[in-house]
Design a protein around this motif. Structure first.
Motif, PDB file in Angstrom:
ATOM      1  N   PRO A 116       0.802  -1.236   0.000  1.00 15.20           N
ATOM      2  CA  PRO A 116       0.000   0.000   0.000  1.00 15.20           C
ATOM      3  C   PRO A 116       0.831   1.281   0.000  1.00 15.20           C
ATOM      4  O   PRO A 116       0.828   2.044   0.973  1.00 15.20           O
ATOM      5  CB  PRO A 116      -0.832  -0.130   1.279  1.00 15.20           C
ATOM      6  CG  PRO A 116       0.060  -0.901   2.206  1.00 15.20           C
ATOM      7  CD  PRO A 116       0.829  -1.865   1.339  1.00 15.20           C
ATOM      8  N   LEU A 117       1.550   1.531  -1.085  1.00 11.16           N
ATOM      9  CA  LEU A 117       2.301   2.771  -1.237  1.00 11.16           C
ATOM     10  C   LEU A 117       1.727   3.570  -2.392  1.00 11.16           C
ATOM     11  O   LEU A 117       1.235   3.000  -3.359  1.00 11.16           O
ATOM     12  CB  LEU A 117       3.781   2.480  -1.507  1.00 11.16           C
ATOM     13  CG  LEU A 117       4.609   1.906  -0.358  1.00 11.16           C
ATOM     14  CD1 LEU A 117       6.000   1.579  -0.835  1.00 11.16           C
ATOM     15  CD2 LEU A 117       4.669   2.890   0.813  1.00 11.16           C
ATOM     16  N   LEU A 141      10.485  -1.753   0.186  1.00 11.27           N
ATOM     17  CA  LEU A 141       9.173  -1.161  -0.051  1.00 11.27           C
ATOM     18  C   LEU A 141       8.260  -1.301   1.165  1.00 11.27           C
ATOM     19  O   LEU A 141       7.506  -0.379   1.496  1.00 11.27           O
ATOM     20  CB  LEU A 141       8.520  -1.807  -1.277  1.00 11.27           C
ATOM     21  CG  LEU A 141       9.191  -1.493  -2.623  1.00 11.27           C
ATOM     22  CD1 LEU A 141       8.603  -2.352  -3.731  1.00 11.27           C
ATOM     23  CD2 LEU A 141       9.055  -0.012  -2.970  1.00 11.27           C
ATOM     24  N   LEU A 142       8.339  -2.444   1.842  1.00  6.86           N
ATOM     25  CA  LEU A 142       7.502  -2.650   3.029  1.00  6.86           C
ATOM     26  C   LEU A 142       7.855  -1.676   4.152  1.00  6.86           C
ATOM     27  O   LEU A 142       7.003  -1.330   4.976  1.00  6.86           O
ATOM     28  CB  LEU A 142       7.640  -4.091   3.521  1.00  6.86           C
ATOM     29  CG  LEU A 142       6.974  -5.170   2.646  1.00  6.86           C
ATOM     30  CD1 LEU A 142       7.310  -6.561   3.168  1.00  6.86           C
ATOM     31  CD2 LEU A 142       5.458  -4.973   2.601  1.00  6.86           C
ATOM     32  N   HIS A 143       9.094  -1.248   4.174  1.00  8.54           N
ATOM     33  CA  HIS A 143       9.536  -0.315   5.214  1.00  8.54           C
ATOM     34  C   HIS A 143       9.849   1.079   4.649  1.00  8.54           C
ATOM     35  O   HIS A 143      10.616   1.836   5.229  1.00  8.54           O
ATOM     36  CB  HIS A 143      10.781  -0.888   5.918  1.00  8.54           C
ATOM     37  CG  HIS A 143      10.537  -2.202   6.588  1.00  8.54           C
ATOM     38  ND1 HIS A 143      10.758  -3.414   5.976  1.00  8.54           N
ATOM     39  CD2 HIS A 143      10.050  -2.500   7.835  1.00  8.54           C
ATOM     40  CE1 HIS A 143      10.434  -4.410   6.805  1.00  8.54           C
ATOM     41  NE2 HIS A 143      10.011  -3.871   7.941  1.00  8.54           N
ATOM     42  N   TRP A 144       9.228   1.388   3.528  1.00  4.03           N
ATOM     43  CA  TRP A 144       9.532   2.630   2.814  1.00  4.03           C
ATOM     44  C   TRP A 144       9.327   3.863   3.688  1.00  4.03           C
ATOM     45  O   TRP A 144      10.155   4.781   3.704  1.00  4.03           O
ATOM     46  CB  TRP A 144       8.671   2.714   1.560  1.00  4.03           C
ATOM     47  CG  TRP A 144       9.043   3.858   0.654  1.00  4.03           C
ATOM     48  CD1 TRP A 144       8.415   5.069   0.548  1.00  4.03           C
ATOM     49  CD2 TRP A 144      10.141   3.901  -0.260  1.00  4.03           C
ATOM     50  NE1 TRP A 144       9.059   5.853  -0.378  1.00  4.03           N
ATOM     51  CE2 TRP A 144      10.118   5.163  -0.880  1.00  4.03           C
ATOM     52  CE3 TRP A 144      11.143   2.992  -0.594  1.00  4.03           C
ATOM     53  CZ2 TRP A 144      11.055   5.525  -1.843  1.00  4.03           C
ATOM     54  CZ3 TRP A 144      12.081   3.364  -1.549  1.00  4.03           C
ATOM     55  CH2 TRP A 144      12.027   4.625  -2.167  1.00  4.03           C
ATOM     56  N   ASN A 145       8.210   3.920   4.389  1.00  6.41           N
ATOM     57  CA  ASN A 145       7.886   5.121   5.169  1.00  6.41           C
ATOM     58  C   ASN A 145       8.676   5.222   6.475  1.00  6.41           C
ATOM     59  O   ASN A 145       8.552   6.216   7.195  1.00  6.41           O
ATOM     60  CB  ASN A 145       6.389   5.162   5.467  1.00  6.41           C
ATOM     61  CG  ASN A 145       5.573   5.389   4.207  1.00  6.41           C
ATOM     62  OD1 ASN A 145       5.968   6.163   3.335  1.00  6.41           O
ATOM     63  ND2 ASN A 145       4.437   4.708   4.085  1.00  6.41           N
ATOM     64  N   LEU A 176      17.662 -10.306  -4.986  1.00  5.56           N
ATOM     65  CA  LEU A 176      17.167  -8.991  -5.421  1.00  5.56           C
ATOM     66  C   LEU A 176      15.703  -8.767  -5.082  1.00  5.56           C
ATOM     67  O   LEU A 176      15.324  -7.726  -4.534  1.00  5.56           O
ATOM     68  CB  LEU A 176      17.374  -8.830  -6.935  1.00  5.56           C
ATOM     69  CG  LEU A 176      18.791  -8.510  -7.407  1.00  5.56           C
ATOM     70  CD1 LEU A 176      18.841  -8.555  -8.928  1.00  5.56           C
ATOM     71  CD2 LEU A 176      19.209  -7.137  -6.905  1.00  5.56           C
ATOM     72  N   LEU A 177      14.866  -9.748  -5.422  1.00  2.41           N
ATOM     73  CA  LEU A 177      13.424  -9.581  -5.233  1.00  2.41           C
ATOM     74  C   LEU A 177      13.076  -9.390  -3.763  1.00  2.41           C
ATOM     75  O   LEU A 177      12.306  -8.496  -3.394  1.00  2.41           O
ATOM     76  CB  LEU A 177      12.677 -10.781  -5.810  1.00  2.41           C
ATOM     77  CG  LEU A 177      11.157 -10.619  -5.976  1.00  2.41           C
ATOM     78  CD1 LEU A 177      10.838  -9.540  -7.000  1.00  2.41           C
ATOM     79  CD2 LEU A 177      10.522 -11.946  -6.391  1.00  2.41           C
ATOM     80  N   GLY A 178      13.667 -10.216  -2.904  1.00  3.85           N
ATOM     81  CA  GLY A 178      13.399 -10.113  -1.475  1.00  3.85           C
ATOM     82  C   GLY A 178      13.874  -8.783  -0.900  1.00  3.85           C
ATOM     83  O   GLY A 178      13.191  -8.170  -0.073  1.00  3.85           O
ATOM     84  N   ALA A 179      15.048  -8.338  -1.334  1.00  2.38           N
ATOM     85  CA  ALA A 179      15.587  -7.065  -0.840  1.00  2.38           C
ATOM     86  C   ALA A 179      14.704  -5.896  -1.253  1.00  2.38           C
ATOM     87  O   ALA A 179      14.450  -4.976  -0.468  1.00  2.38           O
ATOM     88  CB  ALA A 179      17.010  -6.872  -1.365  1.00  2.38           C
ATOM     89  N   LEU A 180      14.233  -5.941  -2.495  1.00  2.00           N
ATOM     90  CA  LEU A 180      13.350  -4.883  -2.976  1.00  2.00           C
ATOM     91  C   LEU A 180      12.060  -4.855  -2.176  1.00  2.00           C
ATOM     92  O   LEU A 180      11.572  -3.788  -1.776  1.00  2.00           O
ATOM     93  CB  LEU A 180      13.061  -5.083  -4.463  1.00  2.00           C
ATOM     94  CG  LEU A 180      12.076  -4.095  -5.098  1.00  2.00           C
ATOM     95  CD1 LEU A 180      12.606  -2.665  -5.017  1.00  2.00           C
ATOM     96  CD2 LEU A 180      11.798  -4.475  -6.548  1.00  2.00           C
ATOM     97  N   ARG A 181      11.485  -6.018  -1.935  1.00  2.00           N
ATOM     98  CA  ARG A 181      10.240  -6.078  -1.170  1.00  2.00           C
ATOM     99  C   ARG A 181      10.412  -5.515   0.237  1.00  2.00           C
ATOM    100  O   ARG A 181       9.566  -4.765   0.735  1.00  2.00           O
ATOM    101  CB  ARG A 181       9.717  -7.515  -1.110  1.00  2.00           C
ATOM    102  CG  ARG A 181       8.388  -7.647  -0.363  1.00  2.00           C
ATOM    103  CD  ARG A 181       7.798  -9.043  -0.450  1.00  2.00           C
ATOM    104  NE  ARG A 181       6.567  -9.149   0.326  1.00  2.00           N
ATOM    105  CZ  ARG A 181       5.390  -8.736  -0.094  1.00  2.00           C
ATOM    106  NH1 ARG A 181       5.261  -8.195  -1.290  1.00  2.00           N
ATOM    107  NH2 ARG A 181       4.320  -8.863   0.671  1.00  2.00           N
ATOM    108  N   GLU A 182      11.525  -5.874   0.887  1.00  2.00           N
ATOM    109  CA  GLU A 182      11.776  -5.364   2.241  1.00  2.00           C
ATOM    110  C   GLU A 182      11.886  -3.842   2.239  1.00  2.00           C
ATOM    111  O   GLU A 182      11.370  -3.167   3.141  1.00  2.00           O
ATOM    112  CB  GLU A 182      13.056  -5.996   2.806  1.00  2.00           C
ATOM    113  CG  GLU A 182      12.879  -7.410   3.310  1.00  2.00           C
ATOM    114  CD  GLU A 182      11.832  -7.507   4.421  1.00  2.00           C
ATOM    115  OE1 GLU A 182      11.971  -6.771   5.422  1.00  2.00           O
ATOM    116  OE2 GLU A 182      10.880  -8.302   4.280  1.00  2.00           O
TER     117      GLU A 182
END
Length: 352
Positions: free
Chosen positions: A288-289, A346-350, A338-344
């Motif tokens: 949800p970004l 984004l999940l902690h973006w804010n 790569l995929l896992g790092a990107l997801r992490e």
């Protein structure tokens, strides 16, 4: 959207008058099967559907609307053909809008009965005309099926209902011919201020249907025409929602969500870029970004520079990869991470 259109309330949603364009779809379950229909509507709602249409070919389907309505949270449109009694029953059982073609409902008295029932419940009528059902006299008048004929047919039906003292209407004119459909919308937008439901009918499979819908809806919506849209695809209705959201976002008519950009493959590509880009696109759907751009690049040489306009990106090659933010390399890692790092990220973006 045209700001000078009338506003129409459909359940708890309002269209027209400059309000945001809403996305519609249609269930492909048997409406009589309440459980299956509700499950599909709930899935479509979660995906971003704003208004749902259900076929009502039988009295049992009309009666099922009562129970369906109890279990959904978006407005429900009853799709009626030929039998005016089904329209009356759908209204009685809680439809938020009725879709009819007055030309195939029957006599003026039958149309009047539907109009009277809609007026009593204060629900709008969607007047729908498809190029495939254009009246013989209009085909002869215009020497074939034309945009002008489609518009005349629709306006004749609008005027019929207006003459019955009811103007709570939404107009829909559709054709599988993209350019004819675009032209018809340009013409009708000059002749009526009723809200317009826009779509390319019988667009086709996911591949051809998406292309035809994107081109047709792009032409129409870019001119400020259209208040609700449907991407008609021969496939899972969930795909219609994904496509509609992407079309609106691409035109700048809807914000929010994560946008994925990726480079085309070339001879320098040393990873499965196609697979990775598809994985990323699916992965970000449930995050949800709002208004974040993610780049997926296939070259560690040019990747960082090409991804500099994205908020975050990944690039890979020959077993290794990198995480990029605003064109700067922030981390190197094995390609399979790569995929896992990107997801992490984004999940902690804010939290950053």
């Amino acid at each position: 959207m045209r700001e000078y259109t009338r506003t129409v309330q459909i359940g708890d949603r309002v269209i027209g008058g400059g309000n945001p364009i809403l996305i519609q779809s249609m269930t492909n379950t048997k409406t009589e099967d309440v459980q299956a229909t509700v499950a599909q509507i709930q899935a479509l709602t979660a995906a971003g559907c704003d208004i749902i249409r259900c076929a009502v070919p039988t009295m049992e389907a009309a009666e099922a609307l009562t129970e369906i309505k109890k279990q959904i949270s978006i407005p429900l449109v009853a799709d009626i053909h030929f039998d005016y009694k089904l329209a009356l029953a759908a209204i009685e059982h809680g439809a938020d809008k009725i879709r009819i073609n007055p030309g195939n409902i029957g006599s003026t008295e039958r149309v009047q009965a539907v109009v009277d029932a809609a007026r009593e419940r204060h629900i709008p009528i969607r007047v729908g005309v498809n190029s495939g059902s254009l009246e013989k006299e209009l085909v002869e008048k215009y020497h074939g099926v034309t945009a002008e004929g489609i518009v005349e047919s629709a306006l004749d039906k609008v005027h019929l209902i207006e003459d019955m003292g009811y103007d709570n209407l939404v107009v829909s004119i559709k054709s599988s011919d993209v350019m004819m459909c675009a032209r018809a919308h340009e013409l009708i937008a000059e002749k009526t201020d009723h809200p317009l439901h826009v779509g390319i009918t019988e667009a086709g499979t996911l591949y051809s249907g998406n292309i035809k819908s994107a081109v047709g809806l792009g032409i129409i919506l870019y001119q400020g025409i259209g208040d609700t849209i449907r991407v008609s695809l021969t496939g899972d209705p969930l795909e219609e929602i994904r496509s509609a959201k992407r079309i609106l976002k691409t035109l700048g008519l809807r914000k929010g969500g994560i946008e994925v950009v990726s480079c085309p493959t070339c001879g320098r590509t040393q990873i499965d870029l196609i697979g990775l880009a598809n994985q990323v696109e699916r992965m970000v759907e449930d995050i949800p970004l709002d208004d974040i751009k993610v780049a997926v690049m296939g070259c560690v040489v040019n990747g960082p520079g090409e991804a500099k306009e994205a908020d975050i990106g990944i690039a890979g090659g020959k077993g290794t990869g990198m995480l990029i933010k605003k064109g700067e390399i922030v981390q190197r890692m094995p390609e399979d991470e790569l995929l896992g790092a990107l997801r992490e990220e984004l999940l902690h973006w804010n939290e950053n």
